[in-house]
Design a protein around this motif. Structure first.
Motif, PDB file in Angstrom:
ATOM      1  N   LYS A  10       0.826  -1.197   0.000  1.00  0.00           N
ATOM      2  CA  LYS A  10       0.000   0.000   0.000  1.00  0.00           C
ATOM      3  C   LYS A  10       0.867   1.257   0.000  1.00  0.00           C
ATOM      4  N   GLY A  11       0.536   2.169  -0.885  1.00  0.00           N
ATOM      5  CA  GLY A  11       1.298   3.397  -1.011  1.00  0.00           C
ATOM      6  C   GLY A  11       2.449   3.304  -1.982  1.00  0.00           C
ATOM      7  N   ARG A  12       2.825   2.103  -2.373  1.00  0.00           N
ATOM      8  CA  ARG A  12       3.933   1.915  -3.309  1.00  0.00           C
ATOM      9  C   ARG A  12       3.467   1.358  -4.651  1.00  0.00           C
ATOM     10  N   PHE A  13       2.463   0.506  -4.616  1.00  0.00           N
ATOM     11  CA  PHE A  13       1.972  -0.137  -5.827  1.00  0.00           C
ATOM     12  C   PHE A  13       0.635   0.472  -6.228  1.00  0.00           C
ATOM     13  N   THR A  14       0.372   0.466  -7.524  1.00  0.00           N
ATOM     14  CA  THR A  14      -0.896   0.947  -8.043  1.00  0.00           C
ATOM     15  C   THR A  14      -1.411  -0.022  -9.092  1.00  0.00           C
ATOM     16  N   ILE A  15      -2.614  -0.507  -8.894  1.00  0.00           N
ATOM     17  CA  ILE A  15      -3.248  -1.363  -9.883  1.00  0.00           C
ATOM     18  C   ILE A  15      -4.178  -0.515 -10.736  1.00  0.00           C
ATOM     19  N   SER A  16      -4.189  -0.783 -12.018  1.00  0.00           N
ATOM     20  CA  SER A  16      -5.057  -0.057 -12.933  1.00  0.00           C
ATOM     21  C   SER A  16      -5.446  -0.977 -14.081  1.00  0.00           C
ATOM     22  N   ARG A  17      -6.388  -0.534 -14.879  1.00  0.00           N
ATOM     23  CA  ARG A  17      -6.794  -1.340 -16.022  1.00  0.00           C
ATOM     24  C   ARG A  17      -7.246  -0.455 -17.161  1.00  0.00           C
ATOM     25  N   ASP A  18      -7.069  -0.974 -18.345  1.00  0.00           N
ATOM     26  CA  ASP A  18      -7.535  -0.331 -19.557  1.00  0.00           C
ATOM     27  C   ASP A  18      -8.476  -1.321 -20.217  1.00  0.00           C
ATOM     28  N   ASN A  19      -9.752  -1.136 -19.995  1.00  0.00           N
ATOM     29  CA  ASN A  19     -10.724  -2.100 -20.493  1.00  0.00           C
ATOM     30  C   ASN A  19     -10.782  -2.135 -22.018  1.00  0.00           C
ATOM     31  N   ALA A  20     -10.527  -1.006 -22.649  1.00  0.00           N
ATOM     32  CA  ALA A  20     -10.512  -0.985 -24.105  1.00  0.00           C
ATOM     33  C   ALA A  20      -9.406  -1.873 -24.652  1.00  0.00           C
ATOM     34  N   GLU A  21      -8.296  -1.944 -23.930  1.00  0.00           N
ATOM     35  CA  GLU A  21      -7.181  -2.785 -24.337  1.00  0.00           C
ATOM     36  C   GLU A  21      -7.205  -4.141 -23.652  1.00  0.00           C
ATOM     37  N   ASN A  22      -8.162  -4.313 -22.756  1.00  0.00           N
ATOM     38  CA  ASN A  22      -8.314  -5.589 -22.055  1.00  0.00           C
ATOM     39  C   ASN A  22      -7.039  -5.955 -21.307  1.00  0.00           C
ATOM     40  N   THR A  23      -6.473  -4.969 -20.652  1.00  0.00           N
ATOM     41  CA  THR A  23      -5.195  -5.136 -19.987  1.00  0.00           C
ATOM     42  C   THR A  23      -5.252  -4.583 -18.568  1.00  0.00           C
ATOM     43  N   VAL A  24      -4.607  -5.278 -17.664  1.00  0.00           N
ATOM     44  CA  VAL A  24      -4.490  -4.855 -16.281  1.00  0.00           C
ATOM     45  C   VAL A  24      -3.018  -4.613 -15.978  1.00  0.00           C
ATOM     46  N   TYR A  25      -2.760  -3.593 -15.200  1.00  0.00           N
ATOM     47  CA  TYR A  25      -1.385  -3.218 -14.894  1.00  0.00           C
ATOM     48  C   TYR A  25      -1.159  -3.194 -13.394  1.00  0.00           C
ATOM     49  N   LEU A  26       0.090  -3.383 -13.034  1.00  0.00           N
ATOM     50  CA  LEU A  26       0.528  -3.173 -11.667  1.00  0.00           C
ATOM     51  C   LEU A  26       1.791  -2.328 -11.718  1.00  0.00           C
ATOM     52  N   GLN A  27       1.664  -1.082 -11.330  1.00  0.00           N
ATOM     53  CA  GLN A  27       2.805  -0.186 -11.257  1.00  0.00           C
ATOM     54  C   GLN A  27       3.443  -0.329  -9.888  1.00  0.00           C
ATOM     55  N   MET A  28       4.708  -0.677  -9.870  1.00  0.00           N
ATOM     56  CA  MET A  28       5.417  -0.927  -8.631  1.00  0.00           C
ATOM     57  C   MET A  28       6.520   0.105  -8.465  1.00  0.00           C
ATOM     58  N   ASN A  29       6.395   0.923  -7.443  1.00  0.00           N
ATOM     59  CA  ASN A  29       7.377   1.947  -7.138  1.00  0.00           C
ATOM     60  C   ASN A  29       8.043   1.650  -5.802  1.00  0.00           C
ATOM     61  N   SER A  30       9.170   2.288  -5.574  1.00  0.00           N
ATOM     62  CA  SER A  30       9.916   2.109  -4.330  1.00  0.00           C
ATOM     63  C   SER A  30      10.096   0.637  -4.006  1.00  0.00           C
ATOM     64  N   LEU A  31      10.517  -0.099  -4.982  1.00  0.00           N
ATOM     65  CA  LEU A  31      10.648  -1.543  -4.817  1.00  0.00           C
ATOM     66  C   LEU A  31      11.714  -1.897  -3.790  1.00  0.00           C
ATOM     67  N   GLU A  32      11.444  -2.945  -3.077  1.00  0.00           N
ATOM     68  CA  GLU A  32      12.328  -3.447  -2.038  1.00  0.00           C
ATOM     69  C   GLU A  32      12.701  -4.883  -2.345  1.00  0.00           C
ATOM     70  N   PRO A  33      13.836  -5.352  -1.818  1.00  0.00           N
ATOM     71  CA  PRO A  33      14.190  -6.757  -2.046  1.00  0.00           C
ATOM     72  C   PRO A  33      13.093  -7.725  -1.624  1.00  0.00           C
ATOM     73  N   GLU A  34      12.322  -7.353  -0.625  1.00  0.00           N
ATOM     74  CA  GLU A  34      11.223  -8.193  -0.168  1.00  0.00           C
ATOM     75  C   GLU A  34      10.112  -8.334  -1.195  1.00  0.00           C
ATOM     76  N   ASP A  35      10.113  -7.480  -2.197  1.00  0.00           N
ATOM     77  CA  ASP A  35       9.121  -7.575  -3.261  1.00  0.00           C
ATOM     78  C   ASP A  35       9.487  -8.614  -4.310  1.00  0.00           C
ATOM     79  N   THR A  36      10.666  -9.167  -4.212  1.00  0.00           N
ATOM     80  CA  THR A  36      11.097 -10.184  -5.163  1.00  0.00           C
ATOM     81  C   THR A  36      10.167 -11.381  -5.108  1.00  0.00           C
ATOM     82  N   ALA A  37       9.585 -11.710  -6.249  1.00  0.00           N
ATOM     83  CA  ALA A  37       8.618 -12.799  -6.307  1.00  0.00           C
ATOM     84  C   ALA A  37       8.192 -13.005  -7.754  1.00  0.00           C
ATOM     85  N   VAL A  38       7.486 -14.083  -7.972  1.00  0.00           N
ATOM     86  CA  VAL A  38       6.770 -14.268  -9.221  1.00  0.00           C
ATOM     87  C   VAL A  38       5.404 -13.621  -9.057  1.00  0.00           C
TER      88      VAL A  38
END
Length: 128
Positions: A65-93
């Motif tokens: 919370k406060g670092r990531f932002t989820i959004s979507r473009d329904n016209a493009e049928n795409t969902v995004y996850l913008q990840m800012n201020s990434l930390e080593p703990e965010d390492t994952a699939v």
């Protein structure tokens, strides 16, 4: 089978940013809530963020919370996850998923059981 495909993962330094994307591999248009989950080595898959089809009612795990932002473009049928201020703990699939049904009212789609379709995941590695 209906399949979701994630893209945009990679290696980034701590404090950096990355945006991952998710879209169906076929012709299916997901008029459903969508979510992002992640799984680090040796850990269980955990909820990251969700978003309704309308683009409203976004919800985030406390860890992002406060670092990531989820959004979507329904016209493009795409969902995004913008990840800012990434930390080593965010390492994952990171996995995207499409909800199995619509829930009215205040519902945030935080559980794996809320979703019917999953992608294969994209690796995000954050170096220190």
């Amino acid at each position: 089978q209906v399949q979701l495909v994630e893209s945009g993962g990679g290696l980034v330094q701590a404090g950096g940013s990355l945006r991952v994307s998710c879209a169906p591999s076929g012709r299916t248009f997901f008029r459903t809530a969508m979510g992002w989950f992640r799984q680090a080595p040796g850990k269980e898959r955990e909820f990251v963020a969700s978003i309704r089809w309308s683009g409203g009612n976004t919800f985030y795990a406390d860890t992002v919370k406060g670092r990531f932002t989820i959004s979507r473009d329904n016209a493009e049928n795409t969902v995004y996850l913008q990840m800012n201020s990434l930390e080593p703990e965010d390492t994952a699939v990171y996995y995207c998923a499409a909800a199995r049904k619509y829930y009215s009212g205040r519902y945030y789609y935080t559980g794996e059981a809320d979703y019917a379709y999953w992608g294969q995941g994209t690796q995000v590695t954050v170096s220190s």
